[in-house]
Design an enzyme around this catalytic site. Sequence first.
Site, PDB file in Angstrom:
ATOM      1  N   GLU A   8     -16.350 -13.861   9.750  1.00 10.80           N
ATOM      2  CA  GLU A   8     -15.688 -13.740  11.045  1.00 10.80           C
ATOM      3  C   GLU A   8     -16.509 -12.820  11.948  1.00 10.80           C
ATOM      4  O   GLU A   8     -16.005 -12.269  12.912  1.00 10.80           O
ATOM      5  CB  GLU A   8     -14.234 -13.295  10.907  1.00 10.80           C
ATOM      6  N   HIS A  63      -6.738  -9.439  -1.355  1.00  7.87           N
ATOM      7  CA  HIS A  63      -7.573  -9.130  -0.196  1.00  7.87           C
ATOM      8  C   HIS A  63      -7.192  -7.704   0.219  1.00  7.87           C
ATOM      9  O   HIS A  63      -6.010  -7.421   0.442  1.00  7.87           O
ATOM     10  CB  HIS A  63      -7.304 -10.105   0.953  1.00  7.87           C
ATOM     11  N   CYS A  97     -10.056 -13.418   7.133  1.00 11.20           N
ATOM     12  CA  CYS A  97     -10.493 -12.983   5.796  1.00 11.20           C
ATOM     13  C   CYS A  97     -10.207 -14.020   4.715  1.00 11.20           C
ATOM     14  O   CYS A  97     -10.525 -13.795   3.544  1.00 11.20           O
ATOM     15  CB  CYS A  97      -9.845 -11.645   5.449  1.00 11.20           C
ATOM     16  N   ASN A 129     -13.445  -2.302   4.590  1.00 10.71           N
ATOM     17  CA  ASN A 129     -13.118  -3.721   4.707  1.00 10.71           C
ATOM     18  C   ASN A 129     -14.377  -4.543   4.929  1.00 10.71           C
ATOM     19  O   ASN A 129     -15.105  -4.330   5.894  1.00 10.71           O
ATOM     20  CB  ASN A 129     -12.150  -3.917   5.890  1.00 10.71           C
TER      21      ASN A 129
HETATM   22  N1  COA Z   1      -1.192  12.346   3.743  1.00 16.04           N
HETATM   23  C1  COA Z   1      -0.889  11.190   3.123  1.00 16.04           C
HETATM   24  N2  COA Z   1      -0.515  10.056   3.769  1.00 16.04           N
HETATM   25  C2  COA Z   1      -0.474  10.099   5.120  1.00 16.04           C
HETATM   26  C3  COA Z   1      -0.785  11.275   5.832  1.00 16.04           C
HETATM   27  C4  COA Z   1      -1.146  12.448   5.082  1.00 16.04           C
HETATM   28  N3  COA Z   1      -1.466  13.599   5.671  1.00 16.04           N
HETATM   29  N4  COA Z   1      -0.649  11.018   7.152  1.00 16.04           N
HETATM   30  C5  COA Z   1      -0.248   9.711   7.258  1.00 16.04           C
HETATM   31  N5  COA Z   1      -0.159   9.164   6.031  1.00 16.04           N
HETATM   32  C6  COA Z   1       0.191   7.779   5.679  1.00 16.04           C
HETATM   33  C7  COA Z   1       1.331   7.196   6.488  1.00 16.04           C
HETATM   34  O1  COA Z   1       2.591   7.622   5.983  1.00 16.04           O
HETATM   35  C8  COA Z   1       1.073   5.723   6.290  1.00 16.04           C
HETATM   36  O2  COA Z   1       1.516   5.322   5.006  1.00 16.04           O
HETATM   37  P1  COA Z   1       2.497   4.048   4.836  1.00 16.04           P
HETATM   38  O3  COA Z   1       1.785   2.905   5.484  1.00 16.04           O
HETATM   39  O4  COA Z   1       2.614   3.893   3.353  1.00 16.04           O
HETATM   40  O5  COA Z   1       3.751   4.411   5.532  1.00 16.04           O
HETATM   41  C9  COA Z   1      -0.452   5.622   6.270  1.00 16.04           C
HETATM   42  O6  COA Z   1      -0.914   6.951   6.015  1.00 16.04           O
HETATM   43  C10 COA Z   1      -1.051   5.136   7.566  1.00 16.04           C
HETATM   44  O7  COA Z   1      -0.469   5.853   8.607  1.00 16.04           O
HETATM   45  P2  COA Z   1      -0.129   5.157   9.993  1.00 16.04           P
HETATM   46  O8  COA Z   1       0.471   6.171  10.892  1.00 16.04           O
HETATM   47  O9  COA Z   1       0.606   3.897   9.769  1.00 16.04           O
HETATM   48  O10 COA Z   1      -1.618   4.834  10.458  1.00 16.04           O
HETATM   49  P3  COA Z   1      -2.163   4.169  11.742  1.00 16.04           P
HETATM   50  O11 COA Z   1      -1.137   3.887  12.762  1.00 16.04           O
HETATM   51  O12 COA Z   1      -3.284   5.047  12.155  1.00 16.04           O
HETATM   52  O13 COA Z   1      -2.707   2.732  11.226  1.00 16.04           O
HETATM   53  C11 COA Z   1      -3.492   0.929   9.893  1.00 16.04           C
HETATM   54  C12 COA Z   1      -3.088   2.405   9.907  1.00 16.04           C
HETATM   55  C13 COA Z   1      -3.901   0.558   8.480  1.00 16.04           C
HETATM   56  C14 COA Z   1      -2.340   0.044  10.331  1.00 16.04           C
HETATM   57  C15 COA Z   1      -4.722   0.767  10.858  1.00 16.04           C
HETATM   58  O14 COA Z   1      -5.804   1.467  10.345  1.00 16.04           O
HETATM   59  C16 COA Z   1      -5.114  -0.677  11.089  1.00 16.04           C
HETATM   60  O15 COA Z   1      -4.555  -1.363  11.946  1.00 16.04           O
HETATM   61  N6  COA Z   1      -6.136  -1.161  10.352  1.00 16.04           N
HETATM   62  C17 COA Z   1      -6.548  -2.539  10.408  1.00 16.04           C
HETATM   63  C18 COA Z   1      -5.664  -3.356   9.506  1.00 16.04           C
HETATM   64  C19 COA Z   1      -6.217  -4.735   9.333  1.00 16.04           C
HETATM   65  O16 COA Z   1      -7.383  -4.855   9.141  1.00 16.04           O
HETATM   66  N7  COA Z   1      -5.370  -5.763   9.420  1.00 16.04           N
HETATM   67  C20 COA Z   1      -5.836  -7.131   9.398  1.00 16.04           C
HETATM   68  C21 COA Z   1      -6.366  -7.618   8.139  1.00 16.04           C
HETATM   69  S1  COA Z   1      -5.209  -7.896   6.855  1.00 16.04           S
END
Ligand code: COA
Length: 399
Positions: free
Chosen positions: A81, A235, A113, A285
């Site tokens: 992709e 994945h 993916c 990823n």
């Molecule tokens: N210690 C431990 N865990 C922590 C933390 C800390 N100090 N601070 C935050 N976290 C955890 C949160 O609780 C959360 O866990 P959960 O998902 O089990 O609830 C996790 O870390 C991520 O936090 P979040 O606030 O949701 O992160 P974010 O808004 O920055 O986004 C993703 C995280 C993964 C959604 C983001 O990186 C993303 O969009 N990535 C791309 C995803 C992707 O590729 N999707 C398409 C292909 S399948």
Amino acid sequence: MDTKVGIDKLSVYLPHFYLEMDELAKARGAEVEKYTIGIGQNKMAVPTIQEDIIALGANAASLILDDEDKTTIDQVIFATESSFDFSKAASTYIHELLEIQPFAKSFEVKEACYAATAALQMACDYVRLRPDRKVLVISADESRYGLGTAGEPTQGAGAIAMLISANPQIFAIDMDSISITDNQFDFWRPSYSEFAMVEGSFSTELYQDIFKRVMSQLEETDPEKLSQIKAMTFHLPFTKMGRKALSSYESQEKSVFTKEDKTELLKQWNGHFENSARLNREVGNIYTGSLFLSFLSLLLFSEDIQSGDKVGLFSYGSGAVAELLTGTIQEHYLTALKKESVIQQFNQREAITIDQYEQFYNELLPADDKKHIIADSTKEEGFYLSEVDAHRRYYKYRN
Ligand code: COA
């Protein structure tokens, strides 16, 4: 008895540089545990401009092909992709660089993916009809969400190459699988945008929902096969995603299994999970190759896995298409996978600073019609992008 068909050889190839997650966390003002525990990543592979998808893919393939393979490969299928051309397929470059016999076809496939799984299944079907021939499947991607975005800690890059043949050394793939399509906008990249659009938390929910729907379908159609799956691989856009999928299925109440049987099954799958995510944690990823990186990780590091075991591979591509395929580990899988050289490749990588990462990230290929020699970014042996001339990319091999 039907001939077994599946993965005869499998390799991974990574960019030479990586960024530690604590370096990224410091720069972005985040707690490092959010990245290492919450998202489940330790390092992120960072490609240079010379390590484009062709260079990564050609290097992955060169690790597994011998002269006999090159004369028996009928198709080179490239799943990505991160394509840089709407018309010419990435596999046409690979076909030349790897000196595959001329009367082979080369093409590219896409569905986020999921694409490498589509390519793998096409390859298996082709070989089932022509067991004396082989197909080369390559997946290579560079995932880019943008500096400072929520997706940034889940970036990565790398390539997987798989040689598909009859009587494979590594994994015989079952003909039956479960696929599903659900037209959604969780992650997509319009042709005019350098970056993907991502609805991160929706994507995470959709992934779990689709996994549960696929599992329910398998429970209904072939519960016996489901109960034989010793380990489930996923994945992994980030490693925590696999854990989320496992617990979503665990908490799904409707099931054909008794509570005890389902708990026992999930105990096994949970027990294998960390080993199946070990390599992904160190890379990030790699989009369409991520599932196969996790599969490789399981086979290399899970001591409780052996030939004859049934393994499930859950492939998910945003947009969304998913497929659960299953297969059986073959007798010579460990010899074929060359564990020591995989570990050596991971260990030989070099850490970079946040400034170097941002510099590599911002470097783009010139888009004019002039000749540009691309400056060396590493001294690593292998294929690299050496020149762009009149919008044409040229590659060389460094010894
Ligand atoms: N210690 C431990 N865990 C922590 C933390 C800390 N100090 N601070 C935050 N976290 C955890 C949160 O609780 C959360 O866990 P959960 O998902 O089990 O609830 C996790 O870390 C991520 O936090 P979040 O606030 O949701 O992160 P974010 O808004 O920055 O986004 C993703 C995280 C993964 C959604 C983001 O990186 C993303 O969009 N990535 C791309 C995803 C992707 O590729 N999707 C398409 C292909 S399948």
